[in-house]
Design a protein around this motif. Structure first.
Motif, PDB file in Angstrom:
ATOM      1  N   VAL A   1      -1.110  -0.670  -4.323  1.00  0.00           N
ATOM      2  CA  VAL A   1      -2.382   0.027  -4.152  1.00  0.00           C
ATOM      3  C   VAL A   1      -2.111   1.471  -3.762  1.00  0.00           C
ATOM      4  O   VAL A   1      -1.437   1.738  -2.757  1.00  0.00           O
ATOM      5  CB  VAL A   1      -3.236  -0.655  -3.068  1.00  0.00           C
ATOM      6  N   ALA A   2      -2.619   2.406  -4.545  1.00  0.00           N
ATOM      7  CA  ALA A   2      -2.464   3.829  -4.244  1.00  0.00           C
ATOM      8  C   ALA A   2      -3.493   4.241  -3.201  1.00  0.00           C
ATOM      9  O   ALA A   2      -4.703   4.075  -3.405  1.00  0.00           O
ATOM     10  CB  ALA A   2      -2.632   4.658  -5.514  1.00  0.00           C
ATOM     11  N   ALA A   3      -3.021   4.759  -2.073  1.00  0.00           N
ATOM     12  CA  ALA A   3      -3.901   5.224  -1.005  1.00  0.00           C
ATOM     13  C   ALA A   3      -3.775   6.737  -0.875  1.00  0.00           C
ATOM     14  O   ALA A   3      -2.690   7.257  -0.616  1.00  0.00           O
ATOM     15  CB  ALA A   3      -3.544   4.543   0.314  1.00  0.00           C
ATOM     16  N   ALA A   4      -4.883   7.433  -1.070  1.00  0.00           N
ATOM     17  CA  ALA A   4      -4.909   8.884  -1.018  1.00  0.00           C
ATOM     18  C   ALA A   4      -6.358   9.316  -0.826  1.00  0.00           C
ATOM     19  O   ALA A   4      -7.283   8.509  -1.045  1.00  0.00           O
ATOM     20  CB  ALA A   4      -4.342   9.477  -2.313  1.00  0.00           C
ATOM     21  N   PRO A   5      -6.600  10.555  -0.423  1.00  0.00           N
ATOM     22  CA  PRO A   5      -7.992  11.000  -0.281  1.00  0.00           C
ATOM     23  C   PRO A   5      -8.825  10.771  -1.538  1.00  0.00           C
ATOM     24  O   PRO A   5     -10.005  10.419  -1.451  1.00  0.00           O
ATOM     25  CB  PRO A   5      -7.842  12.487   0.048  1.00  0.00           C
ATOM     26  N   SER A   6      -8.196  10.918  -2.712  1.00  0.00           N
ATOM     27  CA  SER A   6      -8.939  10.728  -3.964  1.00  0.00           C
ATOM     28  C   SER A   6      -9.317   9.269  -4.214  1.00  0.00           C
ATOM     29  O   SER A   6     -10.176   8.985  -5.048  1.00  0.00           O
ATOM     30  CB  SER A   6      -8.122  11.257  -5.142  1.00  0.00           C
ATOM     31  N   THR A   7      -8.677   8.331  -3.490  1.00  0.00           N
ATOM     32  CA  THR A   7      -9.022   6.909  -3.624  1.00  0.00           C
ATOM     33  C   THR A   7      -9.791   6.402  -2.402  1.00  0.00           C
ATOM     34  O   THR A   7      -9.952   5.190  -2.218  1.00  0.00           O
ATOM     35  CB  THR A   7      -7.762   6.050  -3.832  1.00  0.00           C
ATOM     36  N   GLY A   8     -10.220   7.351  -1.543  1.00  0.00           N
ATOM     37  CA  GLY A   8     -11.029   6.972  -0.389  1.00  0.00           C
ATOM     38  C   GLY A   8     -10.256   6.670   0.872  1.00  0.00           C
ATOM     39  O   GLY A   8     -10.815   6.105   1.822  1.00  0.00           O
ATOM     40  N   VAL A   9      -8.978   7.037   0.917  1.00  0.00           N
ATOM     41  CA  VAL A   9      -8.151   6.779   2.102  1.00  0.00           C
ATOM     42  C   VAL A   9      -7.616   8.105   2.633  1.00  0.00           C
ATOM     43  O   VAL A   9      -6.933   8.833   1.911  1.00  0.00           O
ATOM     44  CB  VAL A   9      -6.982   5.830   1.784  1.00  0.00           C
TER      45      VAL A   9
ATOM     46  N   VAL B   1       0.853  -1.187   0.000  1.00  0.00           N
ATOM     47  CA  VAL B   1       0.000   0.000   0.000  1.00  0.00           C
ATOM     48  C   VAL B   1       0.890   1.238   0.000  1.00  0.00           C
ATOM     49  O   VAL B   1       1.759   1.379   0.866  1.00  0.00           O
ATOM     50  CB  VAL B   1      -0.937   0.012   1.217  1.00  0.00           C
ATOM     51  N   VAL B   2       0.688   2.113  -0.985  1.00  0.00           N
ATOM     52  CA  VAL B   2       1.495   3.322  -1.116  1.00  0.00           C
ATOM     53  C   VAL B   2       0.648   4.515  -0.690  1.00  0.00           C
ATOM     54  O   VAL B   2      -0.262   4.948  -1.413  1.00  0.00           O
ATOM     55  CB  VAL B   2       2.005   3.507  -2.560  1.00  0.00           C
ATOM     56  N   VAL B   3       0.914   5.040   0.492  1.00  0.00           N
ATOM     57  CA  VAL B   3       0.201   6.206   0.999  1.00  0.00           C
ATOM     58  C   VAL B   3       0.796   7.445   0.335  1.00  0.00           C
ATOM     59  O   VAL B   3       2.010   7.656   0.365  1.00  0.00           O
ATOM     60  CB  VAL B   3       0.318   6.291   2.529  1.00  0.00           C
ATOM     61  N   GLY B   4      -0.070   8.239  -0.272  1.00  0.00           N
ATOM     62  CA  GLY B   4       0.414   9.304  -1.137  1.00  0.00           C
ATOM     63  C   GLY B   4       0.660   8.771  -2.537  1.00  0.00           C
ATOM     64  O   GLY B   4       1.461   9.320  -3.294  1.00  0.00           O
ATOM     65  N   GLY B   5      -0.038   7.698  -2.874  1.00  0.00           N
ATOM     66  CA  GLY B   5       0.238   6.968  -4.113  1.00  0.00           C
ATOM     67  C   GLY B   5      -0.220   7.650  -5.384  1.00  0.00           C
ATOM     68  O   GLY B   5       0.031   7.118  -6.470  1.00  0.00           O
ATOM     69  N   THR B   6      -0.877   8.808  -5.271  1.00  0.00           N
ATOM     70  CA  THR B   6      -1.274   9.543  -6.475  1.00  0.00           C
ATOM     71  C   THR B   6      -0.383  10.757  -6.728  1.00  0.00           C
ATOM     72  O   THR B   6      -0.601  11.483  -7.695  1.00  0.00           O
ATOM     73  CB  THR B   6      -2.738  10.009  -6.365  1.00  0.00           C
ATOM     74  N   GLY B   7       0.604  10.985  -5.856  1.00  0.00           N
ATOM     75  CA  GLY B   7       1.475  12.150  -5.982  1.00  0.00           C
ATOM     76  C   GLY B   7       2.665  11.902  -6.890  1.00  0.00           C
ATOM     77  O   GLY B   7       2.754  10.873  -7.577  1.00  0.00           O
TER      78      GLY B   7
END
Length: 250
Positions: A28-36, A4-10
């Motif tokens: 797995v990209a984890a970010a507010p835009s992906t619901g995390v 799991v990559v937190v900040g995965g959309t940056g």
């Protein structure tokens, strides 16, 4: 391996997710835009289910000292608690070369607080300290601009391509926990004012770079070696001029 990559959309996270996917990992990209959202805890339980590794490359939306401290302390606390509950076996965090050398800087102080939480969590961990990214060179010049001049301190500077940061973080993520840290930097070491003098010329930018020993870098005056890694660091291969040419050609 589920990572799991937190900040995965940056900037770094998106590169890392793509690179890990190319090597057949479930990234797995984890970010507010992906619901995390690590600040509220939203989505953490779900995204961490069956994850072996968590990589945190997230960043604060504000660099104001109190806000950045609140971001890293709260998000890291929530993330580590969720990892402990999920049985995650390796926490990897991207940090900054020189944090301990400029503790008066609000951003660096917040990263130190983040690292302290990670080290005390009991979860096996790895910290990757990186120098500044090529991608942020223009933003640094803009922040240092005073009229038609760019005020830059004459300190050592060793920036690195974001692509190579992602590669280094990925290698650490799929390996055994270091329970310590490594440093990474670019292949070339410059004097910072000389780097920006050459960079502005390459950009076709008419601003003049002025050498100023009291010029600030993200709010603080850096020392001679604050921003460069120690001996033994892992160095990238992409030179700034080559990166700039490739970026311009895209």
């Amino acid at each position: 391996m589920k990572i799991v990559v937190v900040g995965g959309t940056g900037l770094i996270g998106s590169k890392l997710v793509a690179q890990l996917g190319d090597h057949d990992h479930e990234a797995v990209a984890a970010a507010p835009s992906t619901g995390v959202n690590t600040l509220t805890g939203e989505g953490l339980t779900e995204v961490l289910a069956d994850a072996q590794v968590v990589v945190d490359v997230s960043n604060s939306p504000s660099f104001e000292p109190a806000a950045v401290m609140e971001f890293f302390e709260t998000s890291t606390r929530n993330l580590l608690a969720a990892e402990a509950a999920a049985g995650v076996g390796h926490h990897v965090a991207l940090s900054v070369v020189g944090t301990a050398r400029m503790p008066e800087n609000g951003y660096f102080r917040a990263k130190i607080a983040q690292e302290n939480q990670i080290e005390q969590s009991g979860i096996p961990f790895s910290l990757v300290h990186a120098t500044q990214f090529f991608e942020f060179a223009r933003a640094i010049a803009d922040a240092a601009t005073d009229g038609d001049t760019v005020r830059i301190p004459p300190v050592l500077f060793q920036p690195i391509a974001g692509e190579e940061v992602a590669q280094a973080v990925g290698r650490v993520a799929v390996g055994a926990p270091l329970n310590g840290r490594i440093e990474i930097g670019g292949p070339e070491r410059f004097r910072m004012d000389d780097f920006f003098r050459d960079a502005l010329a390459a950009w076709g930018d008419a601003r003049t770079v002025v050498t100023d020993a009291q010029a600030r870098y993200y709010g603080s005056v850096p020392g001679e070696r604050t921003l460069v890694p120690d001996d033994g660091a892992t160095l990238g291969r992409i030179r700034y001029r080559d990166w700039l040419g490739q970026s311009t050609a895209k």
